[in-house]
Enzyme design. Structure first.
Site, PDB file in Angstrom:
ATOM      1  N   ARG A   1       0.846  -1.192   0.000  1.00 16.66           N
ATOM      2  CA  ARG A   1       0.000   0.000   0.000  1.00 16.66           C
ATOM      3  C   ARG A   1       0.881   1.241   0.000  1.00 16.66           C
ATOM      4  O   ARG A   1       1.831   1.331   0.780  1.00 16.66           O
ATOM      5  CB  ARG A   1      -0.935   0.008   1.209  1.00 16.66           C
ATOM      6  CG  ARG A   1      -1.923  -1.161   1.173  1.00 16.66           C
ATOM      7  CD  ARG A   1      -2.894  -1.152   2.320  1.00 16.66           C
ATOM      8  NE  ARG A   1      -3.716  -2.358   2.291  1.00 16.66           N
ATOM      9  CZ  ARG A   1      -4.613  -2.697   3.212  1.00 16.66           C
ATOM     10  NH1 ARG A   1      -4.798  -1.894   4.241  1.00 16.66           N
ATOM     11  NH2 ARG A   1      -5.315  -3.812   3.111  1.00 16.66           N
TER      12      ARG A   1
ATOM     13  N   ARG B   1       1.854   1.556  10.206  1.00 20.32           N
ATOM     14  CA  ARG B   1       1.418   1.986   8.870  1.00 20.32           C
ATOM     15  C   ARG B   1       2.624   1.910   7.928  1.00 20.32           C
ATOM     16  O   ARG B   1       3.448   2.822   7.888  1.00 20.32           O
ATOM     17  CB  ARG B   1       0.858   3.410   8.927  1.00 20.32           C
ATOM     18  CG  ARG B   1       0.074   3.812   7.684  1.00 20.32           C
ATOM     19  CD  ARG B   1      -0.366   5.264   7.772  1.00 20.32           C
ATOM     20  NE  ARG B   1      -1.282   5.533   8.866  1.00 20.32           N
ATOM     21  CZ  ARG B   1      -2.610   5.473   8.764  1.00 20.32           C
ATOM     22  NH1 ARG B   1      -3.162   5.136   7.609  1.00 20.32           N
ATOM     23  NH2 ARG B   1      -3.372   5.751   9.799  1.00 20.32           N
TER      24      ARG B   1
ATOM     25  N   GLU C   1      -7.129  -0.488  14.954  1.00 22.83           N
ATOM     26  CA  GLU C   1      -7.669  -1.570  14.117  1.00 22.83           C
ATOM     27  C   GLU C   1      -6.659  -2.707  13.941  1.00 22.83           C
ATOM     28  O   GLU C   1      -5.486  -2.478  13.647  1.00 22.83           O
ATOM     29  CB  GLU C   1      -8.053  -1.036  12.736  1.00 22.83           C
ATOM     30  CG  GLU C   1      -8.664  -2.109  11.831  1.00 22.83           C
ATOM     31  CD  GLU C   1      -8.583  -1.739  10.359  1.00 22.83           C
ATOM     32  OE1 GLU C   1      -8.526  -2.673   9.535  1.00 22.83           O
ATOM     33  OE2 GLU C   1      -8.562  -0.543  10.038  1.00 22.83           O
TER      34      GLU C   1
ATOM     35  N   SER D   1     -10.649  -6.439  10.099  1.00 29.28           N
ATOM     36  CA  SER D   1     -11.944  -5.955   9.634  1.00 29.28           C
ATOM     37  C   SER D   1     -12.588  -7.062   8.822  1.00 29.28           C
ATOM     38  O   SER D   1     -11.894  -7.906   8.236  1.00 29.28           O
ATOM     39  CB  SER D   1     -11.803  -4.683   8.788  1.00 29.28           C
ATOM     40  OG  SER D   1     -11.106  -4.952   7.590  1.00 29.28           O
TER      41      SER D   1
ATOM     42  N   ARG E   1       0.654  -6.137  11.471  1.00 28.36           N
ATOM     43  CA  ARG E   1       0.321  -5.117  12.471  1.00 28.36           C
ATOM     44  C   ARG E   1      -0.027  -5.721  13.829  1.00 28.36           C
ATOM     45  O   ARG E   1       0.087  -5.057  14.863  1.00 28.36           O
ATOM     46  CB  ARG E   1      -0.828  -4.260  11.946  1.00 28.36           C
ATOM     47  CG  ARG E   1      -1.132  -3.041  12.808  1.00 28.36           C
ATOM     48  CD  ARG E   1      -2.315  -2.249  12.284  1.00 28.36           C
ATOM     49  NE  ARG E   1      -2.001  -1.541  11.057  1.00 28.36           N
ATOM     50  CZ  ARG E   1      -2.846  -0.688  10.465  1.00 28.36           C
ATOM     51  NH1 ARG E   1      -4.046  -0.484  10.990  1.00 28.36           N
ATOM     52  NH2 ARG E   1      -2.501  -0.068   9.356  1.00 28.36           N
TER      53      ARG E   1
END
Length: 441
Positions: A278, A293, A365, A368, A406
């Site tokens: 990403r 991140r 988070e 999800s 993460r």
């Protein structure tokens, strides 16, 4: 994209979904107008096309009659020539008209398709309206540790990772630039253990494990819904016209593209393990420390194909499997119902599981799970035989994270000891091969 029949039959529902997402509801009227133009142009085209076929037969008949009359020396040759000429002229005229209407119908269809792709999936009843901060907390599990009562200040995951010789950000940046890293020694072992535990759980629950491609063709990544609002997040290899995927969801969504699949025995469930990429465009200055991140990470992703009427129940199953994984790493967490304005275009509903990060004093988070209903399958033409026997219909797709890099942040910070060591959660110990991670030197 959404079902055009839904938009025709219940435009107010789509308008309400757009408003909840913070998007323009006026696009519904634009779509209805474009749909009417397309249907009108297509109707005129088909009517003229039928007339063209009839006139073509008349031309053939007129020419046949003319040739027969000439051979027989019949007195009405001139009349037959006039009739044949008129038929040819009308056929030529109709040919031009048909081409023009075909082009108009095609242009109208393109306009409709462009507009339809700007509409996110229609949200499910009960999804909170609003943006990123308008989520609803559904459940909180576990209590954060009181480090003060234990007599020490918790270290953050990067300090712990460096003490354990588990994370090397400096050399990651030297090799690939900012937001890249090396996981070394026990860091690599811990990540592999976590991902292998996720795969083991997935297999126990009937998932087919998959090692997926991390490059995808434009039609696949677009079909999966990752080139709508988040195109700037995706790495593009221009020379090959391929995209680096940010999740194995993309590859798994394309796995059955242009296929009719059999769901008579129940959902098809896949667990994809892949590296993910990403660009993190627009996140400058956010979470620059450590591995929260980053541009590259590993992930195990659940992906399900099921019948549309089974999708909401399947969504709860995916959430339960995420709960099961979070219980295994023994960290406090909460589950939120994500607000409509914070949903990606394909998702009709999304639940996030957020783990407690002690040094930040908040939940972040970790997983999800999204119910994409028939949105992705329509774009990618993945269907099943309609159980009612009326042709085929789009299937539903869902996804959910079982583990990702993460997660190491929550594991390290929540299980640290005063001396900088980290206790490995009991369920992870057989996969890591260690009970405690101990600082080097």
């Amino acid at each position: 994209m959404i079902d055009i029949k839904l938009l025709r039959d219940d435009p107010e529902r789509v308008r309400a979904s757009q408003l909840a997402r913070g998007e323009d509801p006026g696009i519904v009227d634009a779509i209805l107008a474009a749909d009417e133009r397309r249907r009108s142009s297509l109707g005129e085209y088909e009517a003229l096309r039928a007339e063209q076929k009839s006139v073509s037969k008349d031309v053939g008949a007129a020419m046949g009659a003319l040739q027969k009359a000439k051979k027989a020396g019949a007195p009405d040759v001139a009349d037959l020539e006039a009739a044949a000429t008129a038929a040819r002229e009308r056929a030529s005229e109709l040919s031009d008209l048909v081409k023009s209407l075909e082009a108009a119908a095609s242009d109208a269809a393109d306009d409709l398709n462009t507009l339809m792709r700007q509409v996110g999936n229609v949200i499910i009843d009960g999804v909170p309206s609003g943006g990123e901060d308008d989520y609803v907390v559904l459940e909180t599990v576990g209590e954060p540790r009181d480090f003060a009562s234990e007599g020490f200040e918790p270290r953050d995951h990067l300090e712990l990772g460096e003490l354990l010789s588990a994370i090397d950000m400096e050399r990651g940046a030297k090799v690939a630039g900012a937001r890249f890293y090396f996981l070394t020694g026990v860091g690599a072992r811990l990540e592999l253990a976590l991902l292998n535990m996720a795969i083991a759980q997935a297999v126990e629950n009937g998932f087919t494990p998959m090692i997926t491609p991390t490059l995808a063709r434009p039609e696949v990544i677009t079909g999966a819904g990752f080139m709508d609002a988040h195109a700037e997040e995706v790495y593009h290899l221009e020379a090959d016209d391929l995209y680096l995927t940010g999740t194995s969801e993309v590859a798994l969504a394309g796995y059955h593209a242009d296929e009719i699949i059999d769901l008579s025995a129940g959902p098809k469930r896949y667990a994809g393990w892949s590296a993910c990429y990403r660009r993190e465009a627009g996140s400058h200055g956010k979470d620059t420390r450590g591995i929260i991140r980053v541009h590259q990470f590993q992930k195990v992703e659940m992906f399900v194909y099921c019948r549309p009427e089974d999708a909401e129940a399947e969504h709860q199953r995916l959430l339960d499997w995420e709960r099961e994984m979070l219980a295994k790493i023994e960290v406090p967490y909460r589950i939120i119902d994500t607000a409509a304005g914070d949903l990606g275009s394909p998702a009709a509903r999304k639940f996030d599981c957020e783990a407690w990060v002690p040094t930040q004093g908040r939940y972040r988070e970790r997983t999800s799970t999204s119910n994409c209903t028939t949105f992705q399958a329509r774009r990618l033409n993945t269907r099943e035989r309609d159980p009612n026997g009326s042709g085929t219909r789009a299937v539903a797709t869902l996804n959910g994270t079982l583990a990702t890099t993460r997660w190491l942040v929550a594991i390290l910070e929540n299980h640290q000891q005063a001396d900088g060591s980290v206790v490995v959660p009991k369920a992870l110990q057989p996969f890591v091969g260690l009970d405690v991670l101990t600082p080097r030197g």
